[in-house]
Design an enzyme around this catalytic site. Sequence first.
Site, PDB file in Angstrom:
ATOM      1  CB  SER A 155      -0.929  -0.009   1.210  1.00  0.00           C
ATOM      2  OG  SER A 155      -0.210  -0.249   2.395  1.00  0.00           O
ATOM      3  CD  GLU A 177       0.276   7.440   5.486  1.00  0.00           C
ATOM      4  OE1 GLU A 177       0.096   6.350   6.076  1.00  0.00           O
ATOM      5  OE2 GLU A 177       0.708   8.457   6.065  1.00  0.00           O
ATOM      6  CG  ASP A 235       1.018  13.539  15.528  1.00  0.00           C
ATOM      7  OD1 ASP A 235       1.192  12.690  16.423  1.00  0.00           O
ATOM      8  OD2 ASP A 235       1.532  13.458  14.403  1.00  0.00           O
ATOM      9  CG  PHE A 272      12.529   9.884  10.630  1.00  0.00           C
ATOM     10  CD1 PHE A 272      11.338  10.151   9.998  1.00  0.00           C
ATOM     11  CD2 PHE A 272      13.593   9.411   9.853  1.00  0.00           C
ATOM     12  CE1 PHE A 272      11.198   9.968   8.634  1.00  0.00           C
ATOM     13  CE2 PHE A 272      13.465   9.224   8.489  1.00  0.00           C
ATOM     14  CZ  PHE A 272      12.266   9.505   7.876  1.00  0.00           C
ATOM     15  CG  HIS A 289       1.110   1.728   4.933  1.00  0.00           C
ATOM     16  ND1 HIS A 289       0.003   1.865   4.118  1.00  0.00           N
ATOM     17  CD2 HIS A 289       1.266   2.938   5.550  1.00  0.00           C
ATOM     18  CE1 HIS A 289      -0.494   3.091   4.234  1.00  0.00           C
ATOM     19  NE2 HIS A 289       0.260   3.765   5.087  1.00  0.00           N
TER      20      HIS A 289
HETATM   21  P1  FAD Z   1      -4.195   6.484  20.212  1.00  0.00           P
HETATM   22  O1  FAD Z   1      -4.330   5.043  19.910  1.00  0.00           O
HETATM   23  O2  FAD Z   1      -5.362   7.179  20.803  1.00  0.00           O
HETATM   24  O3  FAD Z   1      -2.938   6.643  21.185  1.00  0.00           O
HETATM   25  C1  FAD Z   1      -2.423   7.939  21.524  1.00  0.00           C
HETATM   26  C2  FAD Z   1      -1.624   7.841  22.817  1.00  0.00           C
HETATM   27  O4  FAD Z   1      -2.511   7.634  23.902  1.00  0.00           O
HETATM   28  C3  FAD Z   1      -0.645   6.676  22.864  1.00  0.00           C
HETATM   29  O5  FAD Z   1       0.443   7.083  23.645  1.00  0.00           O
HETATM   30  C4  FAD Z   1      -1.432   5.568  23.558  1.00  0.00           C
HETATM   31  O6  FAD Z   1      -0.562   4.637  24.205  1.00  0.00           O
HETATM   32  C5  FAD Z   1      -2.232   6.394  24.550  1.00  0.00           C
HETATM   33  N1  FAD Z   1      -3.555   5.828  24.858  1.00  0.00           N
HETATM   34  C6  FAD Z   1      -4.418   5.232  24.008  1.00  0.00           C
HETATM   35  N2  FAD Z   1      -5.550   4.886  24.650  1.00  0.00           N
HETATM   36  C7  FAD Z   1      -5.391   5.314  25.930  1.00  0.00           C
HETATM   37  C8  FAD Z   1      -6.211   5.306  27.083  1.00  0.00           C
HETATM   38  N3  FAD Z   1      -7.443   4.758  27.040  1.00  0.00           N
HETATM   39  N4  FAD Z   1      -5.717   5.833  28.228  1.00  0.00           N
HETATM   40  C9  FAD Z   1      -4.486   6.388  28.274  1.00  0.00           C
HETATM   41  N5  FAD Z   1      -3.657   6.453  27.213  1.00  0.00           N
HETATM   42  C10 FAD Z   1      -4.123   5.919  26.066  1.00  0.00           C
HETATM   43  N6  FAD Z   1      -1.890  11.728  12.126  1.00  0.00           N
HETATM   44  C11 FAD Z   1      -2.701  12.615  11.508  1.00  0.00           C
HETATM   45  O7  FAD Z   1      -2.899  13.723  12.001  1.00  0.00           O
HETATM   46  N7  FAD Z   1      -3.316  12.282  10.309  1.00  0.00           N
HETATM   47  C12 FAD Z   1      -3.139  11.078   9.720  1.00  0.00           C
HETATM   48  O8  FAD Z   1      -3.701  10.812   8.663  1.00  0.00           O
HETATM   49  C13 FAD Z   1      -2.268  10.126  10.342  1.00  0.00           C
HETATM   50  N8  FAD Z   1      -2.055   8.907   9.801  1.00  0.00           N
HETATM   51  C14 FAD Z   1      -1.288   7.993  10.465  1.00  0.00           C
HETATM   52  C15 FAD Z   1      -1.112   6.713   9.925  1.00  0.00           C
HETATM   53  C16 FAD Z   1      -0.348   5.765  10.580  1.00  0.00           C
HETATM   54  C17 FAD Z   1      -0.199   4.385   9.984  1.00  0.00           C
HETATM   55  C18 FAD Z   1       0.294   6.100  11.821  1.00  0.00           C
HETATM   56  C19 FAD Z   1       1.155   5.084  12.522  1.00  0.00           C
HETATM   57  C20 FAD Z   1       0.133   7.366  12.359  1.00  0.00           C
HETATM   58  C21 FAD Z   1      -0.659   8.319  11.709  1.00  0.00           C
HETATM   59  N9  FAD Z   1      -0.859   9.601  12.222  1.00  0.00           N
HETATM   60  C22 FAD Z   1      -1.666  10.507  11.582  1.00  0.00           C
HETATM   61  C23 FAD Z   1      -0.204  10.000  13.469  1.00  0.00           C
HETATM   62  C24 FAD Z   1      -1.066   9.658  14.705  1.00  0.00           C
HETATM   63  O9  FAD Z   1      -2.270  10.392  14.651  1.00  0.00           O
HETATM   64  C25 FAD Z   1      -0.260  10.026  15.936  1.00  0.00           C
HETATM   65  O10 FAD Z   1       0.805   9.142  16.098  1.00  0.00           O
HETATM   66  C26 FAD Z   1      -1.053  10.215  17.214  1.00  0.00           C
HETATM   67  O11 FAD Z   1      -0.195  10.853  18.159  1.00  0.00           O
HETATM   68  C27 FAD Z   1      -1.579   8.929  17.816  1.00  0.00           C
HETATM   69  O12 FAD Z   1      -2.622   8.428  17.102  1.00  0.00           O
HETATM   70  P2  FAD Z   1      -3.274   7.004  17.469  1.00  0.00           P
HETATM   71  O13 FAD Z   1      -4.428   6.836  16.618  1.00  0.00           O
HETATM   72  O14 FAD Z   1      -2.251   5.943  17.511  1.00  0.00           O
HETATM   73  O15 FAD Z   1      -3.763   7.345  18.976  1.00  0.00           O
END
Ligand code: FAD
Length: 299
Positions: free
Chosen positions: A26, A28, A120, A229, A278
């Site tokens: 894939s 991105e 983020d 990074f 990916h």
């Molecule tokens: P979560 O799964 O919510 O985790 C965020 C943090 O909170 C982690 O430290 C986790 O350990 C912690 N956490 C989770 N659940 C809980 C809980 N219940 N209680 C306490 N802590 C908790 N960003 C963008 O803005 N746009 C994008 O399109 C985008 N695409 C991405 C694609 C991929 C494949 C990846 C790997 C990242 C992408 N990101 C994107 C970045 C991502 O949004 C960030 O890394 C963000 O900081 C975390 O997102 P997440 O969905 O993993 O969050």
Amino acid sequence: MTSQLSLTRSPRRIVDALRGTGPVFSFEFFPPKSPGEARLLERTITELVDLRPTFVSVTDRAGSAAQGLTREVVARIGAETGLTAMAHLTCRVHSRDEMRAMLADLRDAGVENVLALRGDPPPGGPFVPPVDGFGYADQLVRFIREEGFDFCLGGACYPEGHIECADRAEDIANAKHKVEAGVDFLITQLFHENAYYFDFVARAREAGITVPIIPGVMPVTNLKQIPRFTREWGVTIPTRLLLALERCETDAEVFDVGVRWATTQCRELLARGAPGIHFYTLNRSPATRLVLEAIRTSA
Ligand code: FAD
């Protein structure tokens, strides 16, 4: 975008492709913020379409000038190239009601795959959930399922641990919540040392996470990427890679080192059972093309 795909179509839902026999590849992309970025994206998709990725994904740039463009780019790629496409969706700015409307809009546009993310935090600050919105990705996933949307859902995971989570066991537990809430597969943050991926997958399996975990790979193509990074994402640059990059005298040499490193990485990942790769393309085609052609040739 040119429509050159008279070739076999991938399954519309990524989870079905992951149940197939071959590796899933894939690409991105991010939605363009300016006419220049739009031209670059168009050219890159045209250049990469003949590589027949299993799917492409388009990031969510909520909070930027490209906010709201993900759906349009995903729908357009699907319509004009026939490629299976996935929309990223973050919790950054939207309330539940807005999220419900956006999900309906994606569904009505024919989008079947969504990568559900938190997003983020703003530079220098903690992530603040929007009013009546979500603070973590698992809450968004649960909402999507409870509202009855039938998307194939992906989530993000972090082989080196998410930068905000000091405890890697807790980070795995948080990834598991996402899976329990309803994601069908995970895609990893980029990494340059495969040991992080294999160790993460082993720990995830031990913790009871059974969904496919697709490794995310991004060849280093210039030295300016490296502080991002390491500082912003907590991604390690292995010493051997860093030394090879430091020895380079030209940008072309840096590019070659990055492509060779990523090619070796991908070959090993696939040989040792990763379900696919990916590619984080940064909306540019040359590095992804070289790596994918090399690994397909040697497969
Ligand atoms: P979560 O799964 O919510 O985790 C965020 C943090 O909170 C982690 O430290 C986790 O350990 C912690 N956490 C989770 N659940 C809980 C809980 N219940 N209680 C306490 N802590 C908790 N960003 C963008 O803005 N746009 C994008 O399109 C985008 N695409 C991405 C694609 C991929 C494949 C990846 C790997 C990242 C992408 N990101 C994107 C970045 C991502 O949004 C960030 O890394 C963000 O900081 C975390 O997102 P997440 O969905 O993993 O969050």
